[in-house]
Design a protein around this motif. Structure first.
Motif, short mmCIF file in Angstrom:
data_model
loop_
_atom_site.label_atom_id
_atom_site.label_comp_id
_atom_site.label_asym_id
_atom_site.label_seq_id
_atom_site.Cartn_x
_atom_site.Cartn_y
_atom_site.Cartn_z
N CYS A 44 0.75 -1.15 0.04
CA CYS A 44 0.14 -0.01 -0.04
C CYS A 44 0.93 1.34 0.06
O CYS A 44 1.84 1.34 0.67
CB CYS A 44 -0.74 -0.08 1.37
N SER A 46 0.32 4.06 1.17
CA SER A 46 0.01 4.84 2.08
C SER A 46 0.60 4.52 3.43
O SER A 46 1.28 5.00 4.14
CB SER A 46 -1.53 5.29 2.42
N CYS A 47 0.10 3.17 3.78
CA CYS A 47 0.63 2.62 5.11
C CYS A 47 1.84 1.67 4.90
O CYS A 47 2.42 1.11 5.84
CB CYS A 47 -0.36 1.83 5.54
N CYS A 69 -7.90 0.85 1.11
CA CYS A 69 -6.85 -0.01 1.44
C CYS A 69 -7.48 -0.92 2.76
O CYS A 69 -8.10 -0.50 3.76
CB CYS A 69 -5.52 0.57 1.96
N CYS A 72 -5.43 0.11 6.19
CA CYS A 72 -5.24 1.51 6.96
C CYS A 72 -6.47 2.33 6.21
O CYS A 72 -6.85 3.52 6.92
CB CYS A 72 -3.81 2.35 6.36
N SER A 74 -7.18 4.01 3.76
CA SER A 74 -6.89 5.27 2.72
C SER A 74 -7.26 4.62 1.24
O SER A 74 -7.57 3.59 1.09
CB SER A 74 -5.35 5.63 2.65
ZN LIG Z 1 -2.69 0.89 3.60
#
Ligand SMILES: [Zn+2]
Length: 346
Positions: A44, A46-47, A69, A72, A74
């Motif tokens: 991912c 983002s995380c 996701c 997380c 996002s």
């Molecule tokens: Zn994520």
């Protein structure tokens, strides 16, 4: 072929297309960053959580996770799903149109390349060289494999495209990358490349007009901001007497913003209308420090004597996806489009 088998192949082409599409997503994201396509596990953005196979199921994972996701929450851009779905549909169409013929293999490569170059052009305002080369390689191969279109037709088409494009590049809007792409496409398509060009320019023009309308205010704001900065800098040049346009003369300074970084193309300065030379680095620096919100565009600064006459900024527009659309349509159904067009003339 029994109808059941036919349907099976069509579904297979769709599934295969969606898998290739999810690979294309990786190519699109990682190629310009010079990251390895193969070694890094998917994660991912983002995380950073590593993705399991069921998170990466083409098209359906995005739909079931509603674009978020799993770990997380996002947002995941719908673009991944769109690219997977587009590849799937184009592969399925390719099978339905060509059947299990050599054209199908060409189609698989061509559709993949067109999707990749469209996405990269949208992201980076540049068509990667290797994409145009791949189209050209298909074109050269087509000369030997698909002899029903004679080689000279392909070369004549290429010559005409070259002339048309030199004009389009000079007028503005089209770039060198677009030209390279269309040269390869003319080898591949022969005269049908003009269908591709027409479709590309037609939809590109519609998009360009809407975009112009939409961006008008923002462009005006940036123009004014640049004008303010240039005026301050120019006044300084006049006061110091170090470099300014002599009375009764005019010069146009051109600049561009590329990847958020503004700069002046100083090589276009017409030195003979200037008294002395301006402090080039100072202007470049003040622009770079103050114009930070724009991503891609070009601007013109018209200087008349001791004053800044006008500054005009325009955001850049991409043509790659429209040419890609044209090439895909022409490759898949160009003959039908031509037949339809000719039937209208009777
Ligand atoms: Zn994520």
């Amino acid at each position: 072929m029994p109808i059941g088998l036919h349907i099976f192949y069509a579904v297979l082409a769709f599934v295969l297309g969606s898998v290739i599409g999810s690979f294309l997503n990786v190519v699109i994201l990682r190629t310009p960053l010079h990251q390895s396509i193969v070694t890094e596990p998917s994660h991912c953005f983002s995380c950073g959580h590593r993705l399991a196979w069921y998170d990466m199921f083409p098209i359906f994972s995005w739909i079931f996770l509603r674009g978020k996701c799993r770990y997380c929450g996002s947002k995941i851009s719908p673009r991944y799903m769109i690219i997977e779905a587009t590849t799937a549909v184009l592969y399925c169409l390719s099978y339905l149109i060509f059947g299990l013929k050599l054209e199908l293999a060409f189609s698989a490569v061509l559709m993949a390349v067109l999707i990749v170059l469209s996405a990269i052009d949208i992201d980076r305002f540049e068509i990667p060289y290797w994409c145009s080369i791949t189209v050209a390689v298909l074109g050269v191969a087509a000369i030997f494999v698909f002899k029903e279109t004679p080689w000279y037709e392909r070369l004549i088409a290429m010559g005409i495209i070259l002339v048309v494009f030199v004009l389009l590049v000079l007028v503005g809007g089209m770039g060198g990358g677009d030209l390279q792409l269309m040269l390869g496409a003319s080898l591949l398509l022969g005269y049908k490349v003009f269908i591709a060009l027409f479709i590309g320019v037609f939809f590109g023009a519609i998009y360009g007009t809407l975009k112009k309308f939409h961006d008008r205010e923002a462009e005006k704001e940036v123009s004014e901001k640049i004008k303010g900065l240039v005026e301050e800098w120019y006044q300084n040049q006049v006061d110091l007497g170090c470099g300014y346009v002599t009375e009764g003369n005019e010069d146009t300074i051109v600049g561009s913003i590329s990847e958020g970084d503004p700069d002046i193309e100083w090589e276009f300065l017409e030195e003979k209308v200037w008294k002395g030379l301006p402090e080039k680095a100072a202007l470049s620096k003040t622009l770079r420090e103050n114009v930070t919100d724009e991503r891609e565009g070009g601007f013109k600064i018209i200087i008349k004597g001791d004053k800044i006459e006008r500054v005009k900024y325009s955001r850049r527009m991409v043509f790659g996806p429209f040419l890609g659309l044209g090439i895909a349509a022409s490759w898949l159904v160009g003959t039908q489009i031509l037949g339809w067009y000719l039937s209208l003339m009777h």
